[in-house]
Design an enzyme around this catalytic site. Structure first.
Site, PDB file in Angstrom:
ATOM      1  N   SER A  18       0.859  -1.195   0.000  1.00 19.95           N
ATOM      2  CA  SER A  18       0.000   0.000   0.000  1.00 19.95           C
ATOM      3  C   SER A  18       0.886   1.233   0.000  1.00 19.95           C
ATOM      4  O   SER A  18       2.016   1.197   0.500  1.00 19.95           O
ATOM      5  CB  SER A  18      -0.867   0.038   1.252  1.00 19.95           C
ATOM      6  OG  SER A  18      -1.536   1.285   1.359  1.00 19.95           O
ATOM      7  N   TYR A  37      -1.731  -0.893  10.612  1.00 20.33           N
ATOM      8  CA  TYR A  37      -1.854  -1.309   9.211  1.00 20.33           C
ATOM      9  C   TYR A  37      -0.606  -0.918   8.409  1.00 20.33           C
ATOM     10  O   TYR A  37      -0.052  -1.735   7.667  1.00 20.33           O
ATOM     11  CB  TYR A  37      -3.094  -0.646   8.621  1.00 20.33           C
ATOM     12  CG  TYR A  37      -3.330  -0.871   7.152  1.00 20.33           C
ATOM     13  CD1 TYR A  37      -3.857  -2.068   6.692  1.00 20.33           C
ATOM     14  CD2 TYR A  37      -3.073   0.132   6.213  1.00 20.33           C
ATOM     15  CE1 TYR A  37      -4.116  -2.258   5.337  1.00 20.33           C
ATOM     16  CE2 TYR A  37      -3.325  -0.063   4.869  1.00 20.33           C
ATOM     17  CZ  TYR A  37      -3.848  -1.254   4.424  1.00 20.33           C
ATOM     18  OH  TYR A  37      -4.099  -1.443   3.095  1.00 20.33           O
TER      19      TYR A  37
HETATM   20  P1  NAD Z   1     -11.505  -6.061   0.258  1.00 16.38           P
HETATM   21  O1  NAD Z   1     -12.164  -5.930   1.571  1.00 16.38           O
HETATM   22  O2  NAD Z   1     -12.361  -6.184  -0.927  1.00 16.38           O
HETATM   23  O3  NAD Z   1     -10.500  -7.282   0.255  1.00 16.38           O
HETATM   24  C1  NAD Z   1      -9.828  -7.732   1.408  1.00 16.38           C
HETATM   25  C2  NAD Z   1     -10.103  -9.209   1.514  1.00 16.38           C
HETATM   26  O4  NAD Z   1      -9.250  -9.766   2.490  1.00 16.38           O
HETATM   27  C3  NAD Z   1     -11.517  -9.564   1.958  1.00 16.38           C
HETATM   28  O5  NAD Z   1     -12.392  -9.658   0.856  1.00 16.38           O
HETATM   29  C4  NAD Z   1     -11.315 -10.911   2.636  1.00 16.38           C
HETATM   30  O6  NAD Z   1     -11.650 -11.952   1.748  1.00 16.38           O
HETATM   31  C5  NAD Z   1      -9.822 -10.966   2.883  1.00 16.38           C
HETATM   32  N1  NAD Z   1      -9.536 -11.213   4.292  1.00 16.38           N
HETATM   33  C6  NAD Z   1      -9.528 -10.329   5.317  1.00 16.38           C
HETATM   34  N2  NAD Z   1      -9.241 -10.953   6.468  1.00 16.38           N
HETATM   35  C7  NAD Z   1      -9.058 -12.266   6.162  1.00 16.38           C
HETATM   36  C8  NAD Z   1      -8.732 -13.423   6.911  1.00 16.38           C
HETATM   37  N3  NAD Z   1      -8.518 -13.362   8.243  1.00 16.38           N
HETATM   38  N4  NAD Z   1      -8.663 -14.608   6.250  1.00 16.38           N
HETATM   39  C9  NAD Z   1      -8.872 -14.685   4.924  1.00 16.38           C
HETATM   40  N5  NAD Z   1      -9.153 -13.621   4.157  1.00 16.38           N
HETATM   41  C10 NAD Z   1      -9.245 -12.430   4.778  1.00 16.38           C
HETATM   42  O7  NAD Z   1     -10.545  -4.788   0.111  1.00 16.38           O
HETATM   43  P2  NAD Z   1      -9.334  -4.462  -0.883  1.00 16.38           P
HETATM   44  O8  NAD Z   1      -9.107  -3.004  -0.739  1.00 16.38           O
HETATM   45  O9  NAD Z   1      -9.539  -5.047  -2.216  1.00 16.38           O
HETATM   46  O10 NAD Z   1      -8.103  -5.183  -0.172  1.00 16.38           O
HETATM   47  C11 NAD Z   1      -7.193  -6.031  -0.846  1.00 16.38           C
HETATM   48  C12 NAD Z   1      -5.785  -5.655  -0.454  1.00 16.38           C
HETATM   49  O11 NAD Z   1      -5.509  -4.341  -0.948  1.00 16.38           O
HETATM   50  C13 NAD Z   1      -5.546  -5.590   1.058  1.00 16.38           C
HETATM   51  O12 NAD Z   1      -4.308  -6.203   1.343  1.00 16.38           O
HETATM   52  C14 NAD Z   1      -5.477  -4.108   1.327  1.00 16.38           C
HETATM   53  O13 NAD Z   1      -4.683  -3.827   2.457  1.00 16.38           O
HETATM   54  C15 NAD Z   1      -4.847  -3.616   0.052  1.00 16.38           C
HETATM   55  N6  NAD Z   1      -4.987  -2.184  -0.199  1.00 16.38           N
HETATM   56  C16 NAD Z   1      -6.204  -1.620  -0.352  1.00 16.38           C
HETATM   57  C17 NAD Z   1      -6.294  -0.251  -0.567  1.00 16.38           C
HETATM   58  C18 NAD Z   1      -7.615   0.444  -0.726  1.00 16.38           C
HETATM   59  O14 NAD Z   1      -7.655   1.690  -0.725  1.00 16.38           O
HETATM   60  N7  NAD Z   1      -8.719  -0.269  -0.868  1.00 16.38           N
HETATM   61  C19 NAD Z   1      -5.136   0.525  -0.662  1.00 16.38           C
HETATM   62  C20 NAD Z   1      -3.917  -0.097  -0.507  1.00 16.38           C
HETATM   63  C21 NAD Z   1      -3.837  -1.454  -0.287  1.00 16.38           C
END
Ligand code: NAD
Ligand code: MG
Length: 296
Positions: free
Chosen positions: A189, A202
């Site tokens: 991120s 985080y």
């Molecule tokens: P999202 O909520 O759609 O996806 C996160 C997923 O993580 C969930 O759908 C779930 O299936 C999984 N998860 C969470 N806890 C879990 C556990 N204990 N066991 C198994 N699965 C688990 O949100 P997203 O934004 O698509 O997140 C995906 C990645 O992107 C994450 O690592 C997040 O930190 C990263 N990210 C997101 C952003 C943003 O702005 N959305 C920015 C930077 C990084």
């Protein structure tokens, strides 16, 4: 909403803030988001860039993982989907989209905070796909804690167990199955490089992911396996209304030079590129997909 190859102004390609106030409980549901996120269902066009590959993606029901799963199937890959049991319906939608491409989808619910679940997820993916070429370690959790006075050990434990341990557990389980030409891709991120004050737990995990990516890339390239990462900026996924308060949701993405939030589909090409042989000389890199926020 145009397809991904029609030239257009990227600053107005997708919704700009303000967003309507909205809150959800974790793990969140894409169908409760307003506006609806774009995971490429109608916009991602495949070009045959991952022919016959077998991929395992964590966090694949929603957000970035869902967009990567749709893209991989459209590029010719079979895909195993890891997600939480509460997300079964969203995961089944992704499986339907994968099967609509004539590809195999494998559904693997389970909590990755348990080491044994990581081993089972890899074993079932290998068994049901008939091997493994691509591992996308993308699942994540993002609690917000405004003050160090409110720090709790259990919060950091949950972040590290979800965001860090599976890097090691999944890679150890998968690596005996990965042949030269295979790829591992992590999701860090912009927070790992330029943290917000309320995201210390985080952000330290995301810095760790980028660091792990560099270290493990140097180990595994000796076996012909490339490890790289993607660092997203603010992306319109359920993670946000599940963890971030409304005053930040309303302005979500306004801090970027592009002036808007990214959509999950806009991450997919970076994950396709890093999985494909096209990126054969890219090792240990983390690609920024941030709407212009610097990642160094
Ligand atoms: P999202 O909520 O759609 O996806 C996160 C997923 O993580 C969930 O759908 C779930 O299936 C999984 N998860 C969470 N806890 C879990 C556990 N204990 N066991 C198994 N699965 C688990 O949100 P997203 O934004 O698509 O997140 C995906 C990645 O992107 C994450 O690592 C997040 O930190 C990263 N990210 C997101 C952003 C943003 O702005 N959305 C920015 C930077 C990084
Ligand atoms: Mg989800």
């Amino acid at each position: 909403m145009a397809d991904m190859y029609t030239a257009q102004d990227p600053t107005t390609q997708y919704p700009r803030p303000p967003f309507p106030p909205q809150q959800q409980g974790a793990p969140g549901d894409i169908h409760k988001m307003d506006p609806a996120p774009d995971h490429g269902e109608k916009t991602y066009i495949g070009k045959g860039r991952l022919p016959g590959r077998k991929a395992l993606i964590t966090g694949a029901d929603s957000g970035i993982g869902r967009a990567v799963a749709i893209a991989y199937a459209r590029e010719g890959a079979d895909v195993a989907l890891s997600y939480l049991a509460a997300e079964q319906e969203q995961a089944e939608e992704v499986a339907e989209l994968i099967r609509a491409e004539g590809r195999t989808a494998v559904l693997l619910p389970g909590d990755l905070q348990e080491e044994s679940v990581n081993n089972e997820v890899v074993a079932k993916a290998v068994d049901e796909l008939g091997g493994l070429d691509i591992l996308v370690i993308n699942a994540g959790t993002m609690p917000t804690v405004d003050s160090i006075d409110d720090f709790e050990t259990k919060t950091l434990d949950a972040v590290v167990k979800t965001n860090i341990y599976p890097l090691f557990w999944l890679t150890k389980a998968a690596s005996p199955h990965l042949k030269p030409g295979a790829a591992i891709i992590t999701t860090s991120s912009v927070q790992g490089f330029d943290p917000s004050p309320s995201l210390a737990e985080y952000a330290v995990s995301k810095a760790g992911i980028a660091n792990w990516t560099r270290a493990t890339a140097q180990q595994l390239i000796e076996r012909g396996i490339r490890v790289n990462g993607v660092a997203p900026g603010p992306i319109w996924t359920p993670l946000q209304p599940a963890f971030v308060p409304n005053e930040k949701i309303e302005e979500f993405g306004s801090q970027t030079p592009i002036g808007r939030a990214g959509q999950p589909v806009e991450l997919a090409p970076a994950f396709v590129f890093l999985a494909s042989q096209e990126s054969s000389y890219i090792v240990g890199e983390t690609i920024a997909v941030t709407g212009g926020m610097p990642v160094t």
